[in-house]
Design a protein around this motif. Structure first.
Motif, short mmCIF file in Angstrom:
data_model
loop_
_atom_site.label_atom_id
_atom_site.label_comp_id
_atom_site.label_asym_id
_atom_site.label_seq_id
_atom_site.Cartn_x
_atom_site.Cartn_y
_atom_site.Cartn_z
N ASP A 1 2.78 0.22 12.03
CA ASP A 1 2.82 1.43 11.19
C ASP A 1 1.99 2.53 11.86
O ASP A 1 0.93 2.24 12.44
CB ASP A 1 2.26 1.13 9.80
N PRO A 2 2.44 3.78 11.78
CA PRO A 2 1.76 4.86 12.50
C PRO A 2 0.37 5.18 11.95
O PRO A 2 -0.49 5.68 12.67
CB PRO A 2 2.70 6.06 12.33
N ILE B 1 -0.64 -7.44 7.54
CA ILE B 1 -1.83 -6.99 8.26
C ILE B 1 -1.81 -7.61 9.66
O ILE B 1 -1.73 -8.83 9.80
CB ILE B 1 -3.13 -7.42 7.53
N VAL B 2 -1.85 -6.76 10.69
CA VAL B 2 -1.85 -7.26 12.06
C VAL B 2 -3.19 -7.04 12.76
O VAL B 2 -3.47 -7.64 13.79
CB VAL B 2 -0.70 -6.64 12.90
N SER C 1 -10.50 -0.93 6.61
CA SER C 1 -9.32 -0.33 7.25
C SER C 1 -8.48 -1.41 7.91
O SER C 1 -9.01 -2.39 8.44
CB SER C 1 -9.75 0.73 8.27
N PHE C 2 -7.16 -1.21 7.86
CA PHE C 2 -6.22 -2.19 8.41
C PHE C 2 -5.07 -1.47 9.11
O PHE C 2 -4.71 -0.34 8.77
CB PHE C 2 -5.63 -3.07 7.30
N ILE C 3 -4.51 -2.19 10.08
CA ILE C 3 -3.26 -1.74 10.71
C ILE C 3 -2.18 -2.71 10.26
O ILE C 3 -2.36 -3.93 10.31
CB ILE C 3 -3.37 -1.70 12.24
N VAL D 1 0.85 -1.20 0.00
CA VAL D 1 0.00 0.00 0.00
C VAL D 1 0.88 1.24 0.00
O VAL D 1 2.08 1.18 0.27
CB VAL D 1 -0.94 0.04 1.22
N ARG D 2 0.26 2.39 -0.27
CA ARG D 2 0.97 3.66 -0.21
C ARG D 2 1.20 4.03 1.25
O ARG D 2 0.30 3.89 2.07
CB ARG D 2 0.15 4.73 -0.91
N ALA D 3 2.39 4.49 1.56
CA ALA D 3 2.75 4.84 2.94
C ALA D 3 2.25 6.23 3.28
O ALA D 3 2.82 7.23 2.84
CB ALA D 3 4.26 4.76 3.13
N GLY D 4 1.15 6.30 4.02
CA GLY D 4 0.61 7.59 4.44
C GLY D 4 0.24 8.46 3.25
O GLY D 4 -0.41 8.01 2.31
#
Length: 195
Positions: free
Chosen positions: A138-139, A114-115, A126-128, A101-104
């Motif tokens: 990831d922030p 995916i955690v 939505s994913f973290i 994915v795009r970072a921010g």
């Protein structure tokens, strides 16, 4: 005993030995040439088959090749690996999947695991994410409709692909193709002399 006749016989024997040595040497060079040609043809055939498979996979199955340039997913995915990913709808992605994915708000792409999964609304989920080698998650949470999910990892192959895009790589590939063409077209003659 006629010394002249003896010298002629010795000279004739020496000429025959030289001819035999020359023929043996020519045969040895021909064998080396044929082995080299066989190896190069095999290598080029393997590269051709791999390229064809990647092309078929990309067109028929939607595989996306990507080169990994950071160590955030080591040891699962090392730097220089080529990963093949399949575009997957967000509602089909699961915790544990590795996606790109795009970072921010940047243009940079990250490939992380995916955690934790969040809500899904109208096909957007939505994913973290977290890199396997990273201590922290990831922030930013990502919200996507689909993403390339990692399907296959080819270690170190990415280095070759990146190098082939440089001028030295392009020149090397061109010279290799010309050399291969010459090896295939030019066949050494191994005629034997009579006498």
């Amino acid at each position: 005993m006629d010394s002249t006749g003896g010298q002629k016989k010795d000279g004739l024997a020496h000429a025959r030995m030289s001819a035999v040595d020359g023929t043996t040497h020519a045969r040895r060079i021909t064998r080396i040439y044929l082995r080299l040609r066989s190896v190069l043809l095999t290598v080029m055939a393997c590269i051709g088959v791999l390229s064809l498979l990647l092309f078929i996979g990309a067109t028929a199955f939607g595989l996306r090749p990507m080169v990994v340039i950071s160590a955030s997913m080591e040891p699962t995915v090392g730097v220089g690996s080529l990963i093949l990913s399949v575009e997957t709808p967000a509602d089909s992605l699961l915790v544990g999947d590795v996606i790109t994915v795009r970072a921010g708000d940047t243009k940079h792409m990250v490939t992380h695991r995916i955690v934790e999964s969040g809500e899904c609304r109208q096909g957007r989920c939505s994913f973290i994410l977290k890199g396997d080698a990273n201590i922290a998650r990831d922030p930013h949470q990502v919200s996507i409709e689909s993403a390339p999910r990692m399907w296959l990892v080819l270690p170190r192959v990415g280095y070759v692909i990146v190098w082939m895009r440089t001028w030295p790589g392009l020149i090397t590939v061109a010279l290799t193709l010309v050399s291969l063409l010459l090896l295939v077209v030019i066949v050494p003659r191994t005629g034997t002399r009579k006498g």
